[in-house]
Design a protein around this motif. Structure first.
Motif, PDB file in Angstrom:
ATOM      1  N   VAL A   1       0.768  -1.485   0.155  1.00  0.00           N
ATOM      2  CA  VAL A   1      -0.181   0.044  -0.198  1.00  0.00           C
ATOM      3  C   VAL A   1       0.820   1.252   0.079  1.00  0.00           C
ATOM      4  O   VAL A   1       1.738   0.918   0.792  1.00  0.00           O
ATOM      5  CB  VAL A   1      -0.942  -0.043   0.905  1.00  0.00           C
TER       6      VAL A   1
ATOM      7  N   GLU B   1       1.433  -1.872 -10.663  1.00  0.00           N
ATOM      8  CA  GLU B   1       0.168  -0.924  -9.284  1.00  0.00           C
ATOM      9  C   GLU B   1      -1.001  -1.738  -9.810  1.00  0.00           C
ATOM     10  O   GLU B   1      -1.419  -2.198 -11.069  1.00  0.00           O
ATOM     11  CB  GLU B   1       0.042   0.057 -10.132  1.00  0.00           C
TER      12      GLU B   1
ATOM     13  N   HIS C   1      -0.105  -2.462  -4.402  1.00  0.00           N
ATOM     14  CA  HIS C   1       1.006  -2.944  -5.622  1.00  0.00           C
ATOM     15  C   HIS C   1       1.235  -4.367  -5.175  1.00  0.00           C
ATOM     16  O   HIS C   1       0.828  -4.717  -4.070  1.00  0.00           O
ATOM     17  CB  HIS C   1       2.292  -2.116  -5.208  1.00  0.00           C
TER      18      HIS C   1
ATOM     19  N   ARG D   1      -5.711   9.765  -1.606  1.00  0.00           N
ATOM     20  CA  ARG D   1      -5.019   8.234  -2.342  1.00  0.00           C
ATOM     21  C   ARG D   1      -4.440   6.671  -2.212  1.00  0.00           C
ATOM     22  O   ARG D   1      -3.429   7.865  -1.936  1.00  0.00           O
ATOM     23  CB  ARG D   1      -6.290   8.160  -4.096  1.00  0.00           C
ATOM     24  N   LEU D   2      -5.107   6.230  -1.620  1.00  0.00           N
ATOM     25  CA  LEU D   2      -4.022   5.203  -1.063  1.00  0.00           C
ATOM     26  C   LEU D   2      -3.831   4.071  -2.320  1.00  0.00           C
ATOM     27  O   LEU D   2      -4.777   4.003  -3.429  1.00  0.00           O
ATOM     28  CB  LEU D   2      -4.563   3.747  -0.326  1.00  0.00           C
ATOM     29  N   ARG D   3      -2.609   3.752  -2.935  1.00  0.00           N
ATOM     30  CA  ARG D   3      -2.121   2.951  -4.132  1.00  0.00           C
ATOM     31  C   ARG D   3      -2.028   1.573  -4.009  1.00  0.00           C
ATOM     32  O   ARG D   3      -1.367   1.440  -2.642  1.00  0.00           O
ATOM     33  CB  ARG D   3      -1.246   3.906  -4.595  1.00  0.00           C
TER      34      ARG D   3
ATOM     35  N   SER E   1       1.523   5.320  -0.501  1.00  0.00           N
ATOM     36  CA  SER E   1       0.992   6.706  -0.154  1.00  0.00           C
ATOM     37  C   SER E   1       1.346   7.919  -1.518  1.00  0.00           C
ATOM     38  O   SER E   1       2.790   7.622  -1.954  1.00  0.00           O
ATOM     39  CB  SER E   1      -0.111   7.444   1.363  1.00  0.00           C
ATOM     40  N   ASP E   2       0.830   8.528  -1.801  1.00  0.00           N
ATOM     41  CA  ASP E   2       1.915   9.636  -2.725  1.00  0.00           C
ATOM     42  C   ASP E   2       1.389  10.884  -2.249  1.00  0.00           C
ATOM     43  O   ASP E   2       1.621  11.968  -3.313  1.00  0.00           O
ATOM     44  CB  ASP E   2       1.289   9.577  -3.855  1.00  0.00           C
TER      45      ASP E   2
ATOM     46  N   SER F   1      -6.598   1.338  -6.509  1.00  0.00           N
ATOM     47  CA  SER F   1      -6.409   2.509  -5.699  1.00  0.00           C
ATOM     48  C   SER F   1      -7.604   2.490  -5.209  1.00  0.00           C
ATOM     49  O   SER F   1      -8.677   2.523  -5.604  1.00  0.00           O
ATOM     50  CB  SER F   1      -5.772   4.033  -6.366  1.00  0.00           C
TER      51      SER F   1
END
Length: 266
Positions: A149, A167, A160, A156-158, A151-152, A170
């Motif tokens: 998991v 990816e 992988h 939003r959580l993405r 974060s950017d 999300s």
């Protein structure tokens, strides 16, 4: 994330996050996510922490404690879990700006901020094994046992694949239908995701399936002003056992062993 010390920005950001975490439901009738408890950490003890460390990621795994740092001294570090002392460290390759970390078996993944890669390390030797491309910025990272998991810095959580960092999906994070942005350092615990919220002393617990905040931690009283030179804020959460965690901040001289007592169901 990176260094920012403008106290005015901190106040504005903190107010915005707390508004998102505590505001009433929207007037358009969007359903509320439910009553979200707001708690304070109960301090159980204190460990040392290198005040030179611009903490980006913190994780305990078994008897090991790891930290990822940023700025010009970006490193992957192993710490003594009893004292917080530095046991060993390795600089990020190519001078990458280090961000969040997570342990996946014998490996450790470390994000970079804007370098467009994640670095896979050998846990036993703290040696980089490979670099894989990552779209967008890297902030926080955790492993829920099945997927990574990330974060950017947004709301939003993405998700992988832990093997090759592909990816896979999300989810947007909300509280009462409102976005909760600035998601930073992450910790996956029992199917939930804890997130530090950038430039505040707030943590949120997120249900990653629905993207809703299920608990809020107000940690403003955790460290006094003398330990916040330059306005440095909370960033670093490591799960120990049960409801016990380690919390620290950027350039803080201490880590705090705390209990996060969240009432009621998730």
């Amino acid at each position: 994330m990176r260094r920012v010390t403008a106290t005015g920005w901190r106040a504005v950001a903190a107010a915005a996050v707390l508004a998102a975490c505590t505001a009433a439901p929207p007037a358009d009738g969007t359903p509320a996510d439910g009553a979200v408890p707001v708690i304070e950490p109960v301090v159980l003890g204190e460990l040392g922490h290198d005040p030179a460390a611009w903490t980006q990621g913190l994780q305990a795994d078994g008897a090991d404690l790891y930290e990822g740092t940023g700025e010009s001294a970006s490193q992957l570090r192993q710490l003594d879990p009893a004292t917080g002392d530095l046991l060993r460290s390795a600089a990020t390759p190519h001078g990458y700006y280090g961000e969040g970390i997570t342990v996946v078996g014998p490996r450790i993944w470390q994000l970079t901020w804007r370098d467009g890669v994640a670095v896979e390390w050998d846990r036993a030797t703290l040696t980089p094994l490979r670099e894989v491309p990552v779209a967008g910025e890297g902030w926080g990272l955790c492993f829920d046992g099945t997927r990574l998991v990330r974060s950017d810095g947004s709301d939003r959580l993405r998700f992988h694949d832990p093997n090759d960092f592909t990816e896979t999906g999300s989810v947007a994070v909300t509280r009462d239908g409102r976005p909760v942005g600035g998601l930073n350092e992450l910790e996956c615990v029992d199917g939930q995701v804890w997130a530090n919220v950038w430039y505040t002393d707030t943590l949120v617990r997120i249900d990653p399936g629905r993207g809703v905040v299920t608990a809020v931690v107000d940690a403003t009283a955790l460290a006094d002003a003398a330990r916040r030179a330059g306005g440095n804020i909370l960033n670093g959460i490591a799960h120990l056992r049960g409801d016990e965690y380690l919390l620290t901040g950027k350039h803080w001289p201490a880590m705090y062993r705390v209990r996060l007592e969240v009432p009621g169901p998730r």
